[in-house]
Design a protein around this motif. Structure first.
Motif, PDB file in Angstrom:
ATOM      1  N   SER A  29       0.816  -1.215   0.000  1.00  0.00           N
ATOM      2  CA  SER A  29       0.000   0.000   0.000  1.00  0.00           C
ATOM      3  C   SER A  29       0.853   1.269   0.000  1.00  0.00           C
ATOM      4  O   SER A  29       0.497   2.259  -0.653  1.00  0.00           O
ATOM      5  N   ARG A  30       1.979   1.262   0.686  1.00  0.00           N
ATOM      6  CA  ARG A  30       2.820   2.460   0.739  1.00  0.00           C
ATOM      7  C   ARG A  30       3.516   2.721  -0.588  1.00  0.00           C
ATOM      8  O   ARG A  30       3.670   3.861  -1.012  1.00  0.00           O
ATOM      9  N   GLN A  33       2.315   0.019  -5.720  1.00  0.00           N
ATOM     10  CA  GLN A  33       2.373  -0.999  -6.769  1.00  0.00           C
ATOM     11  C   GLN A  33       2.948  -2.263  -6.151  1.00  0.00           C
ATOM     12  O   GLN A  33       3.630  -2.205  -5.127  1.00  0.00           O
ATOM     13  N   PRO A  34       2.682  -3.425  -6.731  1.00  0.00           N
ATOM     14  CA  PRO A  34       3.207  -4.670  -6.145  1.00  0.00           C
ATOM     15  C   PRO A  34       4.739  -4.684  -6.143  1.00  0.00           C
ATOM     16  O   PRO A  34       5.366  -4.500  -7.190  1.00  0.00           O
ATOM     17  N   LYS A  35       5.330  -4.907  -4.986  1.00  0.00           N
ATOM     18  CA  LYS A  35       6.784  -4.902  -4.887  1.00  0.00           C
ATOM     19  C   LYS A  35       7.408  -5.975  -5.771  1.00  0.00           C
ATOM     20  O   LYS A  35       8.476  -5.764  -6.357  1.00  0.00           O
ATOM     21  N   PRO A  88      -2.820 -12.549   3.920  1.00  0.00           N
ATOM     22  CA  PRO A  88      -1.487 -11.934   3.990  1.00  0.00           C
ATOM     23  C   PRO A  88      -1.370 -10.849   5.047  1.00  0.00           C
ATOM     24  O   PRO A  88      -0.251 -10.524   5.488  1.00  0.00           O
ATOM     25  N   GLU A  89      -2.507 -10.309   5.480  1.00  0.00           N
ATOM     26  CA  GLU A  89      -2.465  -9.256   6.493  1.00  0.00           C
ATOM     27  C   GLU A  89      -1.982  -9.769   7.850  1.00  0.00           C
ATOM     28  O   GLU A  89      -1.635  -8.983   8.737  1.00  0.00           O
ATOM     29  N   TRP A 185      24.557  -3.061   0.807  1.00  0.00           N
ATOM     30  CA  TRP A 185      23.167  -3.102   0.375  1.00  0.00           C
ATOM     31  C   TRP A 185      22.269  -3.906   1.308  1.00  0.00           C
ATOM     32  O   TRP A 185      21.068  -4.032   1.055  1.00  0.00           O
ATOM     33  N   LEU A 186      22.818  -4.448   2.386  1.00  0.00           N
ATOM     34  CA  LEU A 186      22.089  -5.431   3.186  1.00  0.00           C
ATOM     35  C   LEU A 186      20.754  -4.901   3.705  1.00  0.00           C
ATOM     36  O   LEU A 186      19.767  -5.635   3.774  1.00  0.00           O
ATOM     37  N   HIS A 187      20.699  -3.638   4.073  1.00  0.00           N
ATOM     38  CA  HIS A 187      19.493  -3.105   4.699  1.00  0.00           C
ATOM     39  C   HIS A 187      18.577  -2.379   3.717  1.00  0.00           C
ATOM     40  O   HIS A 187      17.667  -1.656   4.134  1.00  0.00           O
ATOM     41  N   MET A 188      18.805  -2.570   2.427  1.00  0.00           N
ATOM     42  CA  MET A 188      17.916  -1.991   1.435  1.00  0.00           C
ATOM     43  C   MET A 188      16.505  -2.555   1.618  1.00  0.00           C
ATOM     44  O   MET A 188      16.311  -3.774   1.696  1.00  0.00           O
ATOM     45  N   ASN A 189      15.521  -1.651   1.671  1.00  0.00           N
ATOM     46  CA  ASN A 189      14.136  -2.043   1.910  1.00  0.00           C
ATOM     47  C   ASN A 189      13.248  -1.335   0.887  1.00  0.00           C
ATOM     48  O   ASN A 189      13.199  -0.109   0.849  1.00  0.00           O
ATOM     49  N   ILE A 190      12.577  -2.100   0.052  1.00  0.00           N
ATOM     50  CA  ILE A 190      11.712  -1.515  -0.969  1.00  0.00           C
ATOM     51  C   ILE A 190      10.332  -1.293  -0.347  1.00  0.00           C
ATOM     52  O   ILE A 190       9.510  -2.212  -0.269  1.00  0.00           O
TER      53      ILE A 190
END
Length: 208
Positions: A29-30, A33-35, A88-89, A185-190
């Protein structure tokens, strides 16, 4: 995989027995679009992750997704087992349980080794996965004092996750041995649109 395929061993682990669950059931939702289907270099993010995982010999990949994306996942990644999480919630524990139920049905029981890969945490390499496997215990990579992904589960911890409440946080179910890695890049969060620029930059790296 054909059950008559010759077993291959990598660093002491029979990789034929390594199951991977890719978590792609969130509603995003944030992000708006679908990650899993964020386009990176002309291909959906989930396709990149599946191709990267296929550098590990003999793995079996199960993608847990929602009812909006199930058909798209099957079309984009025909080599994986795609399963639907109807709730999924409830969070990631419930999605892992959905994947484990599918694995158990196909294989006659829960796996002994499991790699859990959230689709929105793509900042990891095959080298990091191999370090987790070498630890032979439930573990995750760690950088700058913070744990990251993927999560590697073994033995009784897999059973504990499977039997827990679906909305119980993983952190309260299993203890993770943290494996130090030097990986920026370990903490990259989409999670938001602003994160997509970092993802695009990361996709130019060899590990991606």
């Amino acid at each position: 995989m054909n059950r008559n395929s010759q077993h291959r061993f990598v660093r002491g682990l029979s990789m034929v027995g390594l199951n991977v669950i890719v978590l792609a059931a969130g509603r995003s939702s944030r992000l708006g679009q679908p990650k899993a289907f964020v386009e990176v270099g002309g291909r959906p993010l989930i396709v990149h992750l599946v191709h990267r995982l296929q550098n590990l010999p003999g793995i079996q990949i199960t993608v847990v997704t929602n009812d909006d994306l199930l058909a798209d996942v099957l079309l984009a990644c025909p080599s994986v087992h795609a399963v639907l999480n109807p709730n999924p919630e409830h969070g990631r524990t419930g999605s892992i349980q959905t994947g484990l139920a599918s694995i158990s049905e196909r294989c006659g029981g829960l796996p002994k080794h499991l790699l859990v890969v959230p689709v929105d945490r793509p900042g990891w390499s095959i080298e990091i996965v191999n370090k987790l496997i070498e630890s032979k215990k439930t573990s995750c990579p760690e950088s700058e004092g913070r744990g990251g992904h993927p999560l590697y589960l073994v033995g009784e911890d897999i059973t504990a996750v499977y039997l827990s409440k679906s909305d119980e946080p993983l952190s309260s179910i299993v203890q993770r041995h943290q494996i130090p890695v030097d990986f920026k890049w370990l903490h990259m969060n989409i999670d938001t649109a602003a994160d997509l620029d970092e993802l695009k930059f990361a996709s130019t790296e060899d590990w991606f």
